[in-house]
Motif scaffolding. Structure first.
Motif, PDB file in Angstrom:
ATOM      1  N   ILE A 146       3.980  10.143   5.975  1.00 28.17           N
ATOM      2  CA  ILE A 146       5.163  10.983   6.200  1.00 28.17           C
ATOM      3  C   ILE A 146       5.521  11.707   4.911  1.00 28.17           C
ATOM      4  N   ALA A 147       5.586  10.962   3.814  1.00 29.92           N
ATOM      5  CA  ALA A 147       5.909  11.568   2.512  1.00 29.92           C
ATOM      6  C   ALA A 147       4.864  12.601   2.116  1.00 29.92           C
ATOM      7  N   LYS A 148       3.615  12.281   2.374  1.00 30.95           N
ATOM      8  CA  LYS A 148       2.525  13.216   2.043  1.00 30.95           C
ATOM      9  C   LYS A 148       2.677  14.516   2.835  1.00 30.95           C
ATOM     10  N   PHE A 149       3.004  14.385   4.130  1.00 33.33           N
ATOM     11  CA  PHE A 149       3.183  15.549   4.991  1.00 33.33           C
ATOM     12  C   PHE A 149       4.344  16.423   4.500  1.00 33.33           C
ATOM     13  N   LYS A 151       0.834  -1.209   0.000  1.00 37.68           N
ATOM     14  CA  LYS A 151       0.000   0.000   0.000  1.00 37.68           C
ATOM     15  C   LYS A 151       0.865   1.254   0.000  1.00 37.68           C
ATOM     16  N   ASN A 152       1.869   1.277   0.881  1.00 41.31           N
ATOM     17  CA  ASN A 152       2.750   2.447   0.964  1.00 41.31           C
ATOM     18  C   ASN A 152       3.517   2.672  -0.332  1.00 41.31           C
ATOM     19  N   PHE A 153       3.967   1.581  -0.954  1.00 39.99           N
ATOM     20  CA  PHE A 153       4.711   1.682  -2.208  1.00 39.99           C
ATOM     21  C   PHE A 153       3.912   2.441  -3.256  1.00 39.99           C
ATOM     22  N   PHE A 154       2.672   2.047  -3.460  1.00 39.33           N
ATOM     23  CA  PHE A 154       1.865   2.696  -4.498  1.00 39.33           C
ATOM     24  C   PHE A 154       1.443   4.113  -4.084  1.00 39.33           C
ATOM     25  N   GLN A 194       4.627   1.127   9.301  1.00 37.13           N
ATOM     26  CA  GLN A 194       3.486   1.253  10.196  1.00 37.13           C
ATOM     27  C   GLN A 194       3.036   2.703  10.371  1.00 37.13           C
ATOM     28  N   TYR A 195       1.750   2.858  10.631  1.00 36.71           N
ATOM     29  CA  TYR A 195       1.188   4.196  10.803  1.00 36.71           C
ATOM     30  C   TYR A 195       1.802   4.901  12.004  1.00 36.71           C
ATOM     31  N   LEU A 196       2.129   4.135  13.054  1.00 32.29           N
ATOM     32  CA  LEU A 196       2.690   4.729  14.267  1.00 32.29           C
ATOM     33  C   LEU A 196       4.007   5.450  13.987  1.00 32.29           C
ATOM     34  N   SER A 197       4.717   5.050  12.922  1.00 31.04           N
ATOM     35  CA  SER A 197       6.000   5.685  12.608  1.00 31.04           C
ATOM     36  C   SER A 197       5.828   7.170  12.284  1.00 31.04           C
ATOM     37  N   ALA A 198       4.629   7.559  11.827  1.00 33.80           N
ATOM     38  CA  ALA A 198       4.378   8.969  11.538  1.00 33.80           C
ATOM     39  C   ALA A 198       4.438   9.817  12.815  1.00 33.80           C
ATOM     40  N   GLU A 199       4.157   9.171  13.961  1.00 33.29           N
ATOM     41  CA  GLU A 199       4.180   9.889  15.239  1.00 33.29           C
ATOM     42  C   GLU A 199       5.587  10.385  15.566  1.00 33.29           C
ATOM     43  N   HIS A 200       6.610   9.703  15.058  1.00 33.27           N
ATOM     44  CA  HIS A 200       7.987  10.145  15.307  1.00 33.27           C
ATOM     45  C   HIS A 200       8.235  11.558  14.790  1.00 33.27           C
ATOM     46  N   PHE A 201       7.477  11.948  13.769  1.00 31.97           N
ATOM     47  CA  PHE A 201       7.713  13.238  13.114  1.00 31.97           C
ATOM     48  C   PHE A 201       6.730  14.318  13.565  1.00 31.97           C
ATOM     49  N   ASN A 202       6.032  14.023  14.658  1.00 33.46           N
ATOM     50  CA  ASN A 202       5.119  15.006  15.235  1.00 33.46           C
ATOM     51  C   ASN A 202       5.929  15.993  16.067  1.00 33.46           C
ATOM     52  N   ALA A 203       6.651  16.854  15.354  1.00 33.63           N
ATOM     53  CA  ALA A 203       7.555  17.833  15.979  1.00 33.63           C
ATOM     54  C   ALA A 203       7.635  19.033  15.044  1.00 33.63           C
ATOM     55  N   PRO A 204       8.174  20.186  15.523  1.00 31.89           N
ATOM     56  CA  PRO A 204       8.294  21.363  14.651  1.00 31.89           C
ATOM     57  C   PRO A 204       8.993  21.027  13.333  1.00 31.89           C
ATOM     58  N   GLU A 239       3.444  18.208   1.216  1.00 31.61           N
ATOM     59  CA  GLU A 239       2.512  19.326   1.420  1.00 31.61           C
ATOM     60  C   GLU A 239       3.181  20.517   2.087  1.00 31.61           C
ATOM     61  N   LYS A 240       4.244  20.257   2.864  1.00 38.93           N
ATOM     62  CA  LYS A 240       4.993  21.331   3.512  1.00 38.93           C
ATOM     63  C   LYS A 240       6.080  21.906   2.600  1.00 38.93           C
ATOM     64  N   LYS A 241       6.155  21.350   1.368  1.00 42.59           N
ATOM     65  CA  LYS A 241       7.179  21.772   0.405  1.00 42.59           C
ATOM     66  C   LYS A 241       8.599  21.526   0.940  1.00 42.59           C
ATOM     67  N   GLY A 242       8.745  20.384   1.647  1.00 41.79           N
ATOM     68  CA  GLY A 242      10.049  20.023   2.212  1.00 41.79           C
ATOM     69  C   GLY A 242      10.903  19.233   1.232  1.00 41.79           C
ATOM     70  N   ASN A 243      12.077  18.839   1.692  1.00 44.99           N
ATOM     71  CA  ASN A 243      13.010  18.062   0.875  1.00 44.99           C
ATOM     72  C   ASN A 243      12.742  16.572   1.080  1.00 44.99           C
ATOM     73  N   LEU A 244      12.388  15.881   0.008  1.00 49.64           N
ATOM     74  CA  LEU A 244      11.990  14.486   0.103  1.00 49.64           C
ATOM     75  C   LEU A 244      12.829  13.636  -0.850  1.00 49.64           C
TER      76      LEU A 244
END
Length: 506
Positions: A278-281, A172-175, A251-261, A284-289
């Motif tokens: 994480i990639a979507k976030f 799912k994440n791959f696609f 895992q979805y919980l891994s997104a919680e690691h990035f719940n920071a400024p 959307e923030k126009k960050g470096n991915l």
């Protein structure tokens, strides 16, 4: 050699004689004797047979099970060549593509054969059998082979368990991440530049980070900081700038690691099968991915359709610390320090202060069930042993530590501050920054080629190179439907249907 000569049986079939003078098969009719070999196991798809001898027992078994893949073990290459040259039945087996011959004396031969050919998601349970006369002739070798086989199967079992647990999420994440990549290409993303002239600091979240983080603070300008997902929030809470962050967890919980400024200058390095939110976030923030290839078959297949392929990283069986380390090496860093890579518990803690678990457990605690109980349950969910550094670790953590130390070998040292240090001799001090250019993915040809390969798999029953594309999801389907006793054929069909559906939605 284990054999000394070849003699004729009463029915004129050729049979080998052991050093002891005993015959490997019946001296009257070895073919008739062979009909009783493994008669209770018809229908299996993979077997390891110890002892080749005249090969009659293997040939008889294959006649009853023509689809079975067999690893045939003999003592030495010299024995195999002797048997192949003298006995027609063995020569026929060498011409059979379903039979793989291995030498017991070569310690890596069996391991490679199993790793490259035995896929539990496709073959199901594996059968181990031995020619009785061979085991009687070489009892010590037989015992050691069984131990080696079980050790290999244990490793394969861990890999399979991981596929069974995460195969659905990976796919799912791959696609979903490919969909994000498509959006990135539409806005013409800029290249990502990494300054490899500094010393790389890989930051994991082990308890030793509570003390060693002071070194990062004091010498911040010397480091290019690469945080693992678990270490990201900890650095943020210490007001330490994160130059790059790595995540491979689906895992979805891994997104919680990035719940920071959020810092727009941070480079987010994500496995293409990592949690897509994480990639979507970041997008959307126009960050470096920057997407990387952690080894999933779909990502490796997709890499063939990139002008600038995904960076292939080693994760040592699934640990983000090694993935971050390997990326640092490929980015050109010659000096690397690894903080918080404890691969164990110390000071009664599983993680350094400020990790995502602090937030999670404090939110859930009650008067009769506080955060200390939660940490204790986490740490003692499996058997622990103290390692040479005084950390308590379970078997999985020990395997991660071993993977890191094998990966770096003599380049690795361990300091008094509980920090791993390594110097990469092949990487000279880089004055020029390393530039990672946009992937430039060919979506049209990827979709077309993927569908063609999957349609080919639909028509074929036997395993093929393309089968790797669906094995993780097939394992997931089998595990999810274990109570319903889903067959491998049904799981394969469901995996093909699901991937084709995802592919059509990109």
């Amino acid at each position: 050699m284990i054999y000394t000569e070849i003699v004729q049986a009463k029915n004129e079939s050729l049979i080998p004689i052991f050093h002891s003078g005993k015959a490997a098969h019946s001296k009257y009719n070895p073919e008739r004797e062979a009909q009783n070999f493994l008669t209770q196991n018809d229908g299996i798809l993979f077997a390891i047979i110890i002892g080749v001898g005249g090969g009659y027992h293997i040939e008889s078994f294959l006649k009853r099970n023509p689809s079975c893949k067999i690893i045939a073990l003999e003592k030495s290459l010299e024995d195999l060549n002797f048997l192949k040259e003298k006995i027609p039945c063995v020569k026929r087996l060498f011409e059979n593509p379903n039979v793989i011959f291995c030498c017991a004396e070569d310690s890596s031969d069996l391991e490679k054969a199993l790793a490259n050919n035995y896929f539990p998601a496709y073959y199901g349970n594996l059968q181990i059998a031995c020619l009785r006369s061979w085991a009687d002739e070489e009892p010590a070798l037989y015992k050691s082979l069984i131990e080696r086989i079980n050790k290999c199967l244990k490793k394969i079992s861990v890999d399979y368990s991981t596929q069974a647990r995460f195969g659905g999420l990976w796919q799912k994440n791959f696609f979903c991440n490919l969909h994000t990549l498509k959006k990135m290409q539409e806005i013409d993303c800029k290249p990502i530049t990494i300054d490899a002239s500094k010393k790389a600091a890989i930051i994991a979240a082990g308890p030793s980070l509570d003390k060693s983080i002071e070194k990062i603070k004091a010498e911040r300008e010397k480091y290019f900081t690469i945080a693992t997902d678990t270490g990201y929030k900890i650095l943020s809470r210490h007001k330490i700038k994160v130059d790059a962050a790595v995540s491979i967890d689906p895992q979805y919980l891994s997104a919680e690691h990035f719940n920071a400024p959020f810092d727009k200058d941070t480079i987010f390095i994500l496995d293409l099968a990592a949690n897509h939110s994480i990639a979507k976030f970041v997008y959307e923030k126009k960050g470096n991915l920057l997407f990387i290839n952690g080894g999933h078959p779909l990502i490796s297949f997709a890499s063939a359709f990139c002008k600038n392929p995904f960076v292939k990283t080693n994760s040592g069986g699934g640990t983000v610390s090694i993935a971050a380390l390997d990326f640092a090496i490929q980015a050109g860093f010659s000096e690397i320090e690894i903080f918080g890579a404890d691969f164990g518990y110390s000071g009664g803690k599983p993680y350094a202060k400020g990790s995502y678990l602090d937030d999670l457990y404090c939110k859930k605690q009650r008067r009769v069930d506080n955060w200390q109980n939660a940490y204790t349950s986490l740490m003692f969910r499996s058997r622990l042993q103290a390692n040479e550094r005084g950390f308590l670790q379970n078997e999985l953590m020990k395997s991660y530590q071993d993977s890191l130390e094998v990966f770096l070998g003599p380049n690795l040292t361990y300091s008094k501050e509980k920090i791993y240090e390594c110097r990469i001799k092949d990487n000279q001090k880089n004055e020029k920054p390393r530039v990672f250019y946009p992937i430039d993915f060919d979506f049209l040809n990827f979709k077309k080629a993927l569908e063609e390969n999957l349609r080919t798999l639909e028509k074929e029953e036997k395993i093929m190179p393309q089968s790797a594309l669906i094995l993780p999801y097939t394992a997931f389907c089998l595990n999810k439907n274990a109570e319903n006793k889903m067959s491998t054929k049904e799981a394969k069909k469901l995996a093909l249907k699901t991937i084709l559906l995802y592919n059509s939605k990109i």
